[in-house]
Design an enzyme around this catalytic site. Sequence first.
Site, mmCIF file in Angstrom:
data_model
loop_
_atom_site.group_PDB
_atom_site.id
_atom_site.type_symbol
_atom_site.label_atom_id
_atom_site.label_comp_id
_atom_site.label_asym_id
_atom_site.label_seq_id
_atom_site.Cartn_x
_atom_site.Cartn_y
_atom_site.Cartn_z
ATOM 1 N N HIS A 102 11.307 2.549 -13.721
ATOM 2 C CA HIS A 102 10.160 3.098 -14.002
ATOM 3 C C HIS A 102 9.656 3.633 -12.403
ATOM 4 C CE1 HIS A 102 6.141 4.033 -14.561
ATOM 5 N NE2 HIS A 102 5.379 2.834 -14.212
ATOM 6 N N CYS A 141 2.865 2.260 -19.470
ATOM 7 C CA CYS A 141 4.090 2.866 -18.675
ATOM 8 C C CYS A 141 5.370 2.581 -19.456
ATOM 9 C CB CYS A 141 4.073 2.434 -17.145
ATOM 10 S SG CYS A 141 2.660 2.525 -16.333
ATOM 11 N N ASN A 143 3.298 8.079 -9.764
ATOM 12 C CA ASN A 143 3.349 7.122 -11.308
ATOM 13 C C ASN A 143 2.803 7.941 -12.225
ATOM 14 O OD1 ASN A 143 3.300 5.406 -13.267
ATOM 15 N ND2 ASN A 143 2.601 3.641 -12.052
HETATM 16 N N1 ACO Z 1 -5.296 3.419 1.980
HETATM 17 C C1 ACO Z 1 -5.422 2.532 2.990
HETATM 18 N N2 ACO Z 1 -5.616 1.378 2.878
HETATM 19 C C2 ACO Z 1 -5.588 0.756 1.386
HETATM 20 C C3 ACO Z 1 -5.320 1.688 0.309
HETATM 21 C C4 ACO Z 1 -4.923 2.945 0.549
HETATM 22 N N3 ACO Z 1 -4.751 3.911 -0.602
HETATM 23 N N4 ACO Z 1 -5.284 0.781 -0.740
HETATM 24 C C5 ACO Z 1 -5.307 -0.308 -0.142
HETATM 25 N N5 ACO Z 1 -5.528 -0.405 0.998
HETATM 26 C C6 ACO Z 1 -5.752 -1.486 1.888
HETATM 27 C C7 ACO Z 1 -6.542 -2.661 1.241
HETATM 28 O O1 ACO Z 1 -7.753 -2.711 1.012
HETATM 29 C C8 ACO Z 1 -5.905 -3.946 1.968
HETATM 30 O O2 ACO Z 1 -6.845 -3.884 3.250
HETATM 31 P P1 ACO Z 1 -7.523 -5.287 3.803
HETATM 32 O O3 ACO Z 1 -6.340 -6.149 4.025
HETATM 33 O O4 ACO Z 1 -8.340 -4.884 4.788
HETATM 34 O O5 ACO Z 1 -8.283 -5.949 2.425
HETATM 35 C C9 ACO Z 1 -4.874 -3.776 2.523
HETATM 36 O O6 ACO Z 1 -4.655 -2.056 2.276
HETATM 37 C C10 ACO Z 1 -3.505 -4.314 1.695
HETATM 38 O O7 ACO Z 1 -3.835 -4.166 0.616
HETATM 39 P P2 ACO Z 1 -2.701 -4.609 -0.519
HETATM 40 O O8 ACO Z 1 -3.102 -4.379 -1.964
HETATM 41 O O9 ACO Z 1 -2.383 -6.018 -0.210
HETATM 42 O O10 ACO Z 1 -1.521 -3.850 -0.088
HETATM 43 P P3 ACO Z 1 -0.018 -3.806 -0.857
HETATM 44 O O11 ACO Z 1 1.045 -4.171 0.323
HETATM 45 O O12 ACO Z 1 -0.116 -5.033 -2.120
HETATM 46 O O13 ACO Z 1 0.080 -2.399 -1.547
HETATM 47 C C11 ACO Z 1 0.072 -1.314 -3.683
HETATM 48 C C12 ACO Z 1 -0.781 -1.927 -2.380
HETATM 49 C C13 ACO Z 1 0.824 -0.210 -3.119
HETATM 50 C C14 ACO Z 1 -0.892 -1.030 -4.691
HETATM 51 C C15 ACO Z 1 1.162 -2.605 -4.136
HETATM 52 O O14 ACO Z 1 0.472 -3.684 -4.357
HETATM 53 C C16 ACO Z 1 1.868 -1.978 -5.451
HETATM 54 O O15 ACO Z 1 2.536 -0.954 -5.600
HETATM 55 N N6 ACO Z 1 1.611 -2.585 -6.706
HETATM 56 C C17 ACO Z 1 2.084 -2.067 -8.008
HETATM 57 C C18 ACO Z 1 0.862 -1.618 -8.619
HETATM 58 C C19 ACO Z 1 1.375 -0.349 -9.658
HETATM 59 O O16 ACO Z 1 2.413 0.051 -9.265
HETATM 60 N N7 ACO Z 1 0.414 -0.068 -10.497
HETATM 61 C C20 ACO Z 1 0.708 0.823 -11.480
HETATM 62 C C21 ACO Z 1 0.526 0.765 -12.415
HETATM 63 S S1 ACO Z 1 1.682 -0.632 -13.274
HETATM 64 C C22 ACO Z 1 3.370 0.116 -13.182
HETATM 65 O O17 ACO Z 1 3.358 1.161 -13.357
HETATM 66 C C23 ACO Z 1 4.149 -0.643 -12.741
#
Ligand code: ACO
Length: 328
Positions: free
Chosen positions: A255, A114, A285
């Site tokens: 980003h 990214c 993203n």
């Molecule tokens: N729909 C519904 N539920 C979901 C989904 C979905 N798409 N995805 C995950 N869940 C569930 C999980 O299974 C989990 O369930 P559980 O508690 O029963 O196990 C619950 O939602 C919470 O999951 P978390 O991963 O803890 O959710 P969080 O609040 O951390 O949000 C997210 C997840 C949006 C991915 C966040 O961590 C994030 O944005 N991280 C950054 C990741 C990123 O941007 N990566 C891109 C590449 S790097 C970059 O560009 C910066």
Amino acid sequence: MSIDIVLRGLGRYVPEKTLTNAALEKIVDTSDEWIFTRTGIRVRHIASEEQNTSDLAVEAARQALANANMEAEELTHIVVGTFTPDAMVPSCACVVEEKLGIKGRAVYDIAAACSGFLYALENARAILALHPEARVLVIGAETVTRRINFEDRTTCVLFGDGAGAAVLTRDGEGPKVLDVKLSSDGSLGRLLTVNGGGSCSSYSRPGEPIREDYFVQMEGREIFKHAVRSMTGVCNEILEDNGRTRHDIDVLIPHQANWRIIDAVGRKFDVPPEKVYSNVDRYGNTSAASIPLALSEAVDNDFVKDGDLVLLTSFGGGFTWASALLQF
Ligand code: ACO
């Protein structure tokens, strides 16, 4: 060595086809409410089967050249930030060169996920320091959705495809790139991977199912923490090194990974939300395309105005992160 380089023209392109949260609800166990509240994303654009990363890149490049009032013939270098090139060989930059109808230039890809566009921008500064007469095309382009497992709800809701481009020179009129800072921490690479196709991951024989490591795999929570911390750090560094403070920032463009990350970076700098540009709701993203897509749009929308000091910052797999300071 610090030199000013001129941003002569910007361009962007996203494929026509879109994928809404409602459509994703039919593919995986998710909901518009979950996606929007966790990420701020409503819809993303997806390349058609006929479109490769180079096709998106070329559209953005043509627009950047038109805005720079230049012909492809005038280019001396093409640097493409991407982790989803059309092929391992040839490079995306070679394919772009061919599609622009030119040859004999210095062209290559940069792998910084990214952060690819800002890494490529710093590369353009280095080229222009050595070759003041150069005309450098810098592109961030991705078809991330080709490397997304649409059975994995934790990743498939986050990404989209797109491209952004910029033409840079030492002379001419336009905003100045005052500085760029790059950083990385390879020990955290395991938190965001696409191993398939690399030498660490042996190939699948014809007929064998595609393995999961062909797709983006990540530890979302860990990435979130590091992304906010690293982007904040590298923004502080560039402001300090250039004798500026957070109060000097007119526009912040982080980003576009997730609205909560964008908002958290804005809060760390006390930049009010109306000065933080975001289009993550419409594109998701787009990895290396995210910064030039947002910058090009912010300029066209008059979000960025003459005289503005613009701070760009990115974070991506590797981990890599970067910042750039632009004077409009
Ligand atoms: N729909 C519904 N539920 C979901 C989904 C979905 N798409 N995805 C995950 N869940 C569930 C999980 O299974 C989990 O369930 P559980 O508690 O029963 O196990 C619950 O939602 C919470 O999951 P978390 O991963 O803890 O959710 P969080 O609040 O951390 O949000 C997210 C997840 C949006 C991915 C966040 O961590 C994030 O944005 N991280 C950054 C990741 C990123 O941007 N990566 C891109 C590449 S790097 C970059 O560009 C910066």
